[in-house]
Scaffold this motif. Sequence first.
Motif, mmCIF file in Angstrom:
data_model
loop_
_atom_site.group_PDB
_atom_site.id
_atom_site.type_symbol
_atom_site.label_atom_id
_atom_site.label_comp_id
_atom_site.label_asym_id
_atom_site.label_seq_id
_atom_site.Cartn_x
_atom_site.Cartn_y
_atom_site.Cartn_z
ATOM 1 N N LEU A 45 22.907 25.945 25.929
ATOM 2 C CA LEU A 45 21.663 26.197 26.653
ATOM 3 C C LEU A 45 20.764 25.001 26.407
ATOM 4 C CD1 LEU A 45 21.058 29.860 25.413
ATOM 5 C CD2 LEU A 45 21.745 29.196 27.732
ATOM 6 N N ARG A 46 19.937 24.645 27.398
ATOM 7 C CA ARG A 46 19.015 23.544 27.182
ATOM 8 C C ARG A 46 17.753 23.725 28.020
ATOM 9 N NH1 ARG A 46 23.023 21.340 30.591
ATOM 10 N NH2 ARG A 46 22.198 20.129 32.341
ATOM 11 N N LEU A 47 16.694 23.146 27.505
ATOM 12 C CA LEU A 47 15.422 23.068 28.212
ATOM 13 C C LEU A 47 15.172 21.591 28.408
ATOM 14 C CD1 LEU A 47 12.874 24.346 29.358
ATOM 15 C CD2 LEU A 47 11.940 24.393 27.028
ATOM 16 N N GLU A 48 15.200 21.154 29.675
ATOM 17 C CA GLU A 48 15.087 19.720 29.910
ATOM 18 C C GLU A 48 13.860 19.374 30.737
ATOM 19 O OE1 GLU A 48 18.893 18.799 31.737
ATOM 20 O OE2 GLU A 48 17.946 18.709 33.710
ATOM 21 N N LEU A 49 13.349 18.183 30.471
ATOM 22 C CA LEU A 49 12.240 17.614 31.219
ATOM 23 C C LEU A 49 12.782 16.505 32.098
ATOM 24 C CD1 LEU A 49 9.662 17.233 28.342
ATOM 25 C CD2 LEU A 49 9.557 18.868 30.222
ATOM 26 N N ALA A 50 12.443 16.567 33.368
ATOM 27 C CA ALA A 50 12.874 15.530 34.299
ATOM 28 C C ALA A 50 11.750 15.290 35.301
ATOM 29 C CB ALA A 50 14.152 15.942 35.012
ATOM 30 N N HIS A 51 11.718 14.096 35.852
ATOM 31 C CA HIS A 51 10.693 13.725 36.815
ATOM 32 C C HIS A 51 11.239 13.904 38.225
ATOM 33 C CE1 HIS A 51 7.800 11.145 38.958
ATOM 34 N NE2 HIS A 51 6.980 11.567 38.005
ATOM 35 N N ALA A 52 10.430 14.476 39.089
ATOM 36 C CA ALA A 52 10.761 14.665 40.500
ATOM 37 C C ALA A 52 9.615 14.077 41.323
ATOM 38 C CB ALA A 52 10.937 16.154 40.791
ATOM 39 N N PRO A 53 9.747 14.019 42.635
ATOM 40 C CA PRO A 53 8.661 13.452 43.446
ATOM 41 C C PRO A 53 7.300 14.133 43.226
ATOM 42 C CG PRO A 53 10.635 13.647 44.760
ATOM 43 C CD PRO A 53 10.932 14.310 43.439
ATOM 44 N N TRP A 56 6.521 15.981 36.854
ATOM 45 C CA TRP A 56 7.457 16.465 35.846
ATOM 46 C C TRP A 56 7.690 17.959 35.988
ATOM 47 C CZ3 TRP A 56 10.103 13.330 32.620
ATOM 48 C CH2 TRP A 56 9.674 12.005 32.530
ATOM 49 N N ALA A 57 8.875 18.406 35.553
ATOM 50 C CA ALA A 57 9.201 19.834 35.524
ATOM 51 C C ALA A 57 10.060 20.116 34.307
ATOM 52 C CB ALA A 57 9.949 20.255 36.790
ATOM 53 N N ALA A 58 9.901 21.321 33.752
ATOM 54 C CA ALA A 58 10.747 21.800 32.658
ATOM 55 C C ALA A 58 11.731 22.789 33.264
ATOM 56 C CB ALA A 58 9.908 22.471 31.577
ATOM 57 N N THR A 59 13.016 22.589 33.016
ATOM 58 C CA THR A 59 14.062 23.427 33.591
ATOM 59 C C THR A 59 14.964 23.950 32.487
ATOM 60 O OG1 THR A 59 14.036 22.057 35.583
ATOM 61 C CG2 THR A 59 15.938 23.515 35.289
#
Length: 153
Positions: A45-53, A56-59
């Motif tokens: 399981l993971r909680l990741e931060l990534a940049h989108a247009p 940022w979002a946490a998924t």
Amino acid sequence: MTGTPAAFLGYRLRHPDVRAGIRLVLPHPGVTTGLALRQSGDFGLRLELAHAPAGWAATAIARADGVDTVLGRVPIGPVATGFVLGLTAELSAAGVEFAVSVTGETRVVALTDATLLTTERAGGFVGTLVGPFVSGEPGHPVTVTAFDYVPLP
């Protein structure tokens, strides 16, 4: 943590009820980072931060049998690179709660059961590791300012 090389620094889970978390500085937009609970390369399981247009979002993502499934997503919005935020995973008999803390506000990203972290489901005998990870464009470091591991009563 698929498709590009990843780095992971894990600490063995030693308690059935625990809160683990990291505080980190938002990295370069070409980097994905976060907090992972890893049983093996195919289960975790993971909680990741990534940049989108849109920013940022946490998924929260479950990986079972090598396949990723999105459990929930919380938009963080346009936050400047260098901003510090927190990611936590709280494990208990009820499951795992993933949350992100931004400017003192904590938002739950997902709640899920933890059965895919068990030896019965994932196989193996090593157990689950928890810790920060990073993947994406080489040459862009991620600064983790704290790692917390707190057994719960």
